[in-house]
Every structure is written in structure tokens, then in C-alpha cells.
Scaffold this motif. Structure first.
Motif, PDB file in Angstrom:
ATOM      1  N   ARG A   1     -14.532  -2.019   0.950  1.00 20.39           N
ATOM      2  CA  ARG A   1     -15.382  -2.780   1.842  1.00 20.39           C
ATOM      3  C   ARG A   1     -14.692  -4.050   2.336  1.00 20.39           C
ATOM      4  NH1 ARG A   1     -20.805  -2.973  -1.836  1.00 20.39           N
ATOM      5  NH2 ARG A   1     -21.200  -0.730  -2.023  1.00 20.39           N
ATOM      6  N   VAL A   2     -13.567  -4.415   1.764  1.00 22.31           N
ATOM      7  CA  VAL A   2     -12.881  -5.649   2.112  1.00 22.31           C
ATOM      8  C   VAL A   2     -11.481  -5.331   2.606  1.00 22.31           C
ATOM      9  CG1 VAL A   2     -12.126  -7.912   1.299  1.00 22.31           C
ATOM     10  CG2 VAL A   2     -14.192  -6.889   0.346  1.00 22.31           C
TER      11      VAL A   2
ATOM     12  N   PRO B   1       0.812  -1.216   0.000  1.00 22.45           N
ATOM     13  CA  PRO B   1       0.000   0.000   0.000  1.00 22.45           C
ATOM     14  C   PRO B   1       0.842   1.260   0.000  1.00 22.45           C
ATOM     15  CG  PRO B   1       0.038  -1.022   2.170  1.00 22.45           C
ATOM     16  CD  PRO B   1       0.702  -1.982   1.228  1.00 22.45           C
ATOM     17  N   ALA B   2       0.274   2.292  -0.592  1.00 16.39           N
ATOM     18  CA  ALA B   2       0.927   3.601  -0.581  1.00 16.39           C
ATOM     19  C   ALA B   2       0.851   4.185   0.818  1.00 16.39           C
ATOM     20  CB  ALA B   2       0.229   4.521  -1.585  1.00 16.39           C
ATOM     21  N   PRO B   3       1.656   5.193   1.127  1.00 20.80           N
ATOM     22  CA  PRO B   3       1.556   5.842   2.437  1.00 20.80           C
ATOM     23  C   PRO B   3       0.143   6.350   2.667  1.00 20.80           C
ATOM     24  CG  PRO B   3       3.519   6.571   1.272  1.00 20.80           C
ATOM     25  CD  PRO B   3       2.724   5.758   0.294  1.00 20.80           C
ATOM     26  N   PRO B   4      -0.325   6.359   3.926  1.00 21.27           N
ATOM     27  CA  PRO B   4      -1.718   6.726   4.216  1.00 21.27           C
ATOM     28  C   PRO B   4      -2.124   8.072   3.655  1.00 21.27           C
ATOM     29  CG  PRO B   4      -0.648   5.809   6.173  1.00 21.27           C
ATOM     30  CD  PRO B   4       0.417   5.961   5.126  1.00 21.27           C
TER      31      PRO B   4
ATOM     32  N   GLU C   1      -7.480  -0.794   4.060  1.00 22.98           N
ATOM     33  CA  GLU C   1      -8.931  -0.902   3.928  1.00 22.98           C
ATOM     34  C   GLU C   1      -9.584  -1.289   5.255  1.00 22.98           C
ATOM     35  OE1 GLU C   1      -7.002  -1.427   0.037  1.00 22.98           O
ATOM     36  OE2 GLU C   1      -6.757  -2.447   1.965  1.00 22.98           O
ATOM     37  N   LEU C   2      -8.928  -2.163   6.015  1.00 27.47           N
ATOM     38  CA  LEU C   2      -9.510  -2.575   7.294  1.00 27.47           C
ATOM     39  C   LEU C   2      -9.541  -1.407   8.278  1.00 27.47           C
ATOM     40  CD1 LEU C   2     -10.743  -4.688   9.081  1.00 27.47           C
ATOM     41  CD2 LEU C   2      -8.446  -5.532   9.631  1.00 27.47           C
ATOM     42  N   HIS C   3      -8.484  -0.598   8.280  1.00 23.31           N
ATOM     43  CA  HIS C   3      -8.495   0.607   9.116  1.00 23.31           C
ATOM     44  C   HIS C   3      -9.705   1.483   8.767  1.00 23.31           C
ATOM     45  CE1 HIS C   3      -4.615   0.564  11.320  1.00 23.31           C
ATOM     46  NE2 HIS C   3      -4.199  -0.167  10.313  1.00 23.31           N
ATOM     47  N   GLY C   4      -9.960   1.641   7.453  1.00 21.09           N
ATOM     48  CA  GLY C   4     -11.072   2.479   7.032  1.00 21.09           C
ATOM     49  C   GLY C   4     -12.420   1.900   7.418  1.00 21.09           C
ATOM     50  N   ILE C   5     -12.566   0.582   7.321  1.00 21.09           N
ATOM     51  CA  ILE C   5     -13.839  -0.055   7.624  1.00 21.09           C
ATOM     52  C   ILE C   5     -14.237   0.182   9.080  1.00 21.09           C
ATOM     53  CG2 ILE C   5     -14.945  -2.308   7.943  1.00 21.09           C
ATOM     54  CD1 ILE C   5     -13.428  -3.248   5.441  1.00 21.09           C
ATOM     55  N   VAL C   6     -13.265   0.066   9.994  1.00 23.02           N
ATOM     56  CA  VAL C   6     -13.584   0.214  11.415  1.00 23.02           C
ATOM     57  C   VAL C   6     -13.404   1.649  11.891  1.00 23.02           C
ATOM     58  CG1 VAL C   6     -12.976  -2.192  11.867  1.00 23.02           C
ATOM     59  CG2 VAL C   6     -11.244  -0.420  12.167  1.00 23.02           C
TER      60      VAL C   6
ATOM     61  N   GLU D   1     -19.996 -13.609  11.507  1.00 28.85           N
ATOM     62  CA  GLU D   1     -20.224 -12.160  11.479  1.00 28.85           C
ATOM     63  C   GLU D   1     -20.282 -11.590  12.886  1.00 28.85           C
ATOM     64  OE1 GLU D   1     -23.622 -11.100   9.167  1.00 28.85           O
ATOM     65  OE2 GLU D   1     -22.853 -12.027   7.325  1.00 28.85           O
ATOM     66  N   PHE D   2     -19.925 -10.322  12.991  1.00 27.46           N
ATOM     67  CA  PHE D   2     -20.062  -9.583  14.236  1.00 27.46           C
ATOM     68  C   PHE D   2     -20.145  -8.107  13.886  1.00 27.46           C
ATOM     69  CE2 PHE D   2     -15.582 -10.323  13.389  1.00 27.46           C
ATOM     70  CZ  PHE D   2     -15.016  -9.069  13.489  1.00 27.46           C
ATOM     71  N   ARG D   3     -20.609  -7.322  14.840  1.00 27.52           N
ATOM     72  CA  ARG D   3     -20.749  -5.885  14.635  1.00 27.52           C
ATOM     73  C   ARG D   3     -19.619  -5.134  15.329  1.00 27.52           C
ATOM     74  NH1 ARG D   3     -26.509  -5.474  17.225  1.00 27.52           N
ATOM     75  NH2 ARG D   3     -25.497  -7.160  18.406  1.00 27.52           N
ATOM     76  N   VAL D   4     -19.151  -4.082  14.680  1.00 28.51           N
ATOM     77  CA  VAL D   4     -18.163  -3.191  15.288  1.00 28.51           C
ATOM     78  C   VAL D   4     -18.791  -1.810  15.438  1.00 28.51           C
ATOM     79  CG1 VAL D   4     -16.186  -4.450  14.355  1.00 28.51           C
ATOM     80  CG2 VAL D   4     -17.145  -2.550  13.056  1.00 28.51           C
ATOM     81  N   VAL D   5     -18.312  -1.079  16.428  1.00 29.65           N
ATOM     82  CA  VAL D   5     -18.787   0.283  16.673  1.00 29.65           C
ATOM     83  C   VAL D   5     -17.643   1.236  16.352  1.00 29.65           C
ATOM     84  CG1 VAL D   5     -19.796   1.879  18.329  1.00 29.65           C
ATOM     85  CG2 VAL D   5     -20.299  -0.572  18.502  1.00 29.65           C
ATOM     86  N   ARG D   6     -17.819   2.052  15.325  1.00 32.12           N
ATOM     87  CA  ARG D   6     -16.790   2.998  14.919  1.00 32.12           C
ATOM     88  C   ARG D   6     -16.702   4.154  15.913  1.00 32.12           C
ATOM     89  NH1 ARG D   6     -15.869   3.368   9.065  1.00 32.12           N
ATOM     90  NH2 ARG D   6     -16.154   5.621   9.286  1.00 32.12           N
TER      91      ARG D   6
END
Length: 242
Positions: free
Chosen positions: A97-98, A82-85, A115-120, A163-168
Motif C-alpha cells: 500500500r506504500v 527490488p527484485a526483477p518484476p 509498490e507504486l507501480h502496483g498501487i496505480v 491527497e488525490f485520487r488516481v484512476v487505474r
């Protein structure tokens, strides 16, 4: 996502690019056809059947969008580093989404995809959470489920599929579908665990909409028989006059 292989598992052969391109073409053509059906569905919001038809089309489009994105990943192969953030484009795409993650049990290190950082909802520059820290993101009701999945993977070498739910941090709740496997050493001991986590929030909302609109086609009738029985029972329990 880079492939993670146990010591005794042979590397899988990559599919032919032409085959995958053909599947992508078919998927996109089908998306266009479903979208046309969606546009032709009745727009009358008071019509239960029309609402149900539109909800089904929306669900199918969500699933086809995901299929299109996954086939594109299959065709293009594992992502480049990945490129720098700060260079990541803003906004959310289908592929965002993945996300993926790997937790090393020997060093207690964790590696997350951007992508995972963004999802949560975490800052991509923040350190990824370890397995011990991961439950802090999870909805209270779903923590036992996550613990059971991870324990089964690490102790019994069972694959993860749940599956489970996360709270952002902003309070938004997202539903994640997690699939993963243990990585074993030559002796069969678990050395790490990898997982793919997919944000299925929109998909689950579409499925709920389908259920709700389907139920509206057949509204439940008030059960008359139990009420009738309650009304009759007191009279039946009263002795007849002599």
C-alpha cells in the motif's frame, strides 16, 4: 525507503531496534484486543448502534494494520534493491500500500518503487512517469490539487502533504496520500523531489462508514418550523376582513 537529505541536513540516528520491536508488540496486542471488541459487537444489521460500533472497530483495525507495517519498515531499515518484476509475488500486502518515487529536475528522470507501480495499476516494467506525465493518472477533479502541491514544493520548497485520487487502467479509483519534500543543493536550489505515496482507499471507506452509521443513530427530522412559516405567511399577508 532510502532517505533523501538536503545538503545542510544532518543524517538522522536510527531508533533502537528493541524500542521498535516493543512498539510492534504493543500494536499487535492492541489489534487483537480491538478485533475481540469487533467480534463482540452486535451482528444485527438493523441496529444502528451496532453498525456504528463495527464501523469504528474496522477503522481502528485499518489504522493499526498500517501502523504495524510502518513500524516494521522502521525496524528493518531502507529496503534492499527490488527484485526483477517477474519475481515479485502476486497479490497485495500491507507494505504494497506504500510506494515511493523521486523526480530529478536536472535530468527529468523518475524513479518509482515497484509498490507504486502496483498501487496505480501500471506494469512494473513500464518506465515511471515524469512529473509532467503524472497528472494523466489523476482524477480530473483532483489535478489542480496535485499541481498546487507540486508547484509549492518545487518553487517555494514547501513539503507536500495531501491527497488525490488516481484512476487505474481497469477503471478503479484509488485515494492516495502523498508526503514529500524537495531535495536542495548547496546553494538552496531544488534539484529533485521525493515522495512517499500511500494507498488510503480502504481507510477512507472505513471513515465514511463511521460517518454514515453515526448519522443513522440520529436521523434528521423534517424541519417543521419552516414549513409552518410558509403555511402561515399567506394568511398573515391577507388583509383581515372588514
Amino acid at each position: 525507503m532510502p532517505s533523501h537529505l538536503s545538503a545542510d541536513r544532518p543524517a538522522a540516528q536510527s531508533p533502537e531496534r528493541g524500542q521498535v520491536d516493543s512498539l510492534i508488540t504493543q500494536t499487535r496486542r492492541l489489534k487483537g484486543e480491538v478485533d475481540a471488541v469487533r467480534r463482540d459487537a452486535q451482528d444485527d444489521t438493523t441496529d444502528p448502534r451496532g453498525r456504528w460500533q463495527r464501523a469504528l472497530c474496522d477503522l481502528a483495525l485499518h489504522q493499526l494494520d498500517d501502523l504495524d507495517a510502518h513500524l516494521a519498515q522502521l525496524r528493518d531499515g531502507p529496503p534492499v534493491p527490488p527484485a526483477p518484476p517477474q519475481t515479485l509475488p502476486p497479490g497485495e500486502s500491507l507494505l504494497s500500500r506504500v510506494g515511493s518515487a523521486e523526480w530529478n529536475l536536472l535530468t527529468d528522470e523518475a524513479v518509482w518503487s515497484p509498490e507504486l507501480h502496483g498501487i496505480v495499476g501500471r506494469d512494473p516494467s513500464a518506465p515511471p512517469l515524469t512529473l509532467d506525465e503524472l497528472p494523466s493518472l489523476v482524477h480530473d477533479e483532483d489535478r489542480p490539487r496535485l499541481t498546487a502541491m507540486v508547484t509549492g514544493c518545487l518553487i517555494d520548497a514547501k513539503p507536500i502533504d495531501g491527497e488525490f485520487r488516481v484512476v487505474r487502467p481497469d477503471g478503479e479509483v484509488r485515494t492516495l496520500h502523498m508526503m514529500g519534500e524537495p531535495v536542495l543543493d548547496a546553494g538552496g536550489s531544488t534539484t529533485s523531489m521525493w515522495a512517499v505515496l500511500r494507498d488510503v482507499s480502504e481507510l477512507r471507506r472505513s471513515q465514511r462508514a463511521v460517518r454514515e452509521t453515526r448519522d443513522s443513530l440520529h436521523p434528521r427530522r423534517h424541519p417543521a418550523r419552516p414549513e409552518h412559516r410558509l403555511a402561515v405567511e399567506p394568511r398573515e399577508a391577507t388583509p383581515p376582513p372588514r
